[in-house]
Design an enzyme around this catalytic site. Structure first.
Site, PDB file in Angstrom:
ATOM      1  N   ASP A  53       0.873  -1.162   0.000  1.00  7.57           N
ATOM      2  CA  ASP A  53       0.000   0.000   0.000  1.00  7.57           C
ATOM      3  C   ASP A  53       0.919   1.224   0.000  1.00  7.57           C
ATOM      4  O   ASP A  53       2.117   1.114   0.290  1.00  7.57           O
ATOM      5  CB  ASP A  53      -0.877  -0.041   1.256  1.00  7.57           C
ATOM      6  CG  ASP A  53      -1.710   1.210   1.431  1.00  7.57           C
ATOM      7  OD1 ASP A  53      -2.409   1.600   0.484  1.00  7.57           O
ATOM      8  OD2 ASP A  53      -1.641   1.820   2.514  1.00  7.57           O
ATOM      9  N   ASP A 100      -0.047   5.192   0.999  1.00  9.91           N
ATOM     10  CA  ASP A 100      -0.236   6.131   2.107  1.00  9.91           C
ATOM     11  C   ASP A 100      -0.341   5.401   3.443  1.00  9.91           C
ATOM     12  O   ASP A 100      -1.188   4.523   3.617  1.00  9.91           O
ATOM     13  CB  ASP A 100      -1.497   6.963   1.864  1.00  9.91           C
ATOM     14  CG  ASP A 100      -1.382   7.775   0.588  1.00  9.91           C
ATOM     15  OD1 ASP A 100      -0.508   8.647   0.532  1.00  9.91           O
ATOM     16  OD2 ASP A 100      -2.145   7.520  -0.360  1.00  9.91           O
ATOM     17  N   THR A 147      -2.448   0.943  -4.489  1.00  9.18           N
ATOM     18  CA  THR A 147      -3.010   2.062  -3.750  1.00  9.18           C
ATOM     19  C   THR A 147      -4.456   2.333  -4.124  1.00  9.18           C
ATOM     20  O   THR A 147      -4.870   2.076  -5.255  1.00  9.18           O
ATOM     21  CB  THR A 147      -2.170   3.333  -3.977  1.00  9.18           C
ATOM     22  OG1 THR A 147      -2.802   4.449  -3.355  1.00  9.18           O
ATOM     23  CG2 THR A 147      -2.025   3.631  -5.471  1.00  9.18           C
ATOM     24  N   LYS A 174     -10.311  -1.942  -2.229  1.00  9.88           N
ATOM     25  CA  LYS A 174     -10.144  -2.583  -0.928  1.00  9.88           C
ATOM     26  C   LYS A 174     -11.352  -2.251  -0.045  1.00  9.88           C
ATOM     27  O   LYS A 174     -11.841  -1.123  -0.094  1.00  9.88           O
ATOM     28  CB  LYS A 174      -8.858  -2.073  -0.255  1.00  9.88           C
ATOM     29  CG  LYS A 174      -7.598  -2.233  -1.089  1.00  9.88           C
ATOM     30  CD  LYS A 174      -6.428  -1.479  -0.439  1.00  9.88           C
ATOM     31  CE  LYS A 174      -5.219  -1.438  -1.343  1.00  9.88           C
ATOM     32  NZ  LYS A 174      -4.096  -0.677  -0.753  1.00  9.88           N
TER      33      LYS A 174
END
Length: 215
Positions: A11, A13, A105, A136
């Site tokens: 991922d 961030d 992401t 997600k």
């Protein structure tokens, strides 16, 4: 503990970079513009989800395209000075062959590239919100990353800081490593929980990567 993998999926961030202050600034301003409250965000969950899903949960359908363009504009404009690599990120990525890792992401490609470039990170393979139909915690983003890298999902390790991303990794049949950078360790369900990437070392082998916790 040692984990062997053919590919590492990160991922962005909260995992590779910290943009939390920028995110909070931009989404607070966006919410004010669209009359959304903190309670609305708490109800649906913000972190680790694509902006399109958040906007669709909070606004009438006819406002979603405009609202998405607005939050992307705010976040891209806020990138300079608002994004830094998290501890251990640059050293760990530098030790990996480009074909052994990818960024997965929930951000758009434009925003993800801006944030990664600000942090000095340039992945060869990246899956963004623009590449998928379900974000997600659906496993689609991670399964697509495995396919792009040409590896079996069961041979991938997912690195995530958000419960939604960890659920996506588990649903994809992958090993999960949680980073306690934005959530407390007890809130994270994963095969391994560490403070950040600085807690890990990697050894590149002939058939993959061996991950260990630093002693």
């Amino acid at each position: 503990m040692k984990i062997h993998a053919e590919a590492l999926l990160f991922d962005n961030d909260g995992t590779l970079v910290s943009s939390i202050e920028s995110v909070n600034r931009c989404w607070t301003r966006w919410a004010q513009e669209y009359g959304i409250t903190a309670g609305d965000f708490a109800r649906i969950g913000l972190h680790g989800r694509p902006a399109v899903e958040i906007a669709a949960d909070l606004l009438p359908a006819d406002l979603v395209p405009e609202a998405l363009a607005r939050i992307e504009q705010l976040e891209v404009e806020d990138v300079p000075g608002g994004v830094v690599p998290l501890p251990g990120t640059l050293a760990l990525l530098a030790a990996l062959p480009a074909e052994r890792w990818a960024v997965v992401t929930s951000a758009t490609r434009r925003l993800a590239e801006a944030r990664l470039d600000e942090a000095g990170i340039r992945p060869k393979t990246m899956i963004t919100a623009d590449d998928i139909t379900r974000g997600k915690p659906d496993p689609e983003p991670y399964l697509l990353a495995a396919r792009e890298l040409g590896v079996d999902p069961a041979s991938c390790v997912v690195f995530e800081d958000a419960p939604a991303g960890l659920r996506a990794g588990r649903a994809a049949g992958m090993t999960t490593v949680a980073l306690a950078t934005t959530h407390q360790a007890h809130e994270l369900e994963a095969d391994l929980v560490v403070e950040d990437l600085a807690a890990l070392s990697v050894l590149v082998t002939r058939d993959g990567v061996e991950i260990s916790v630093r002693g």
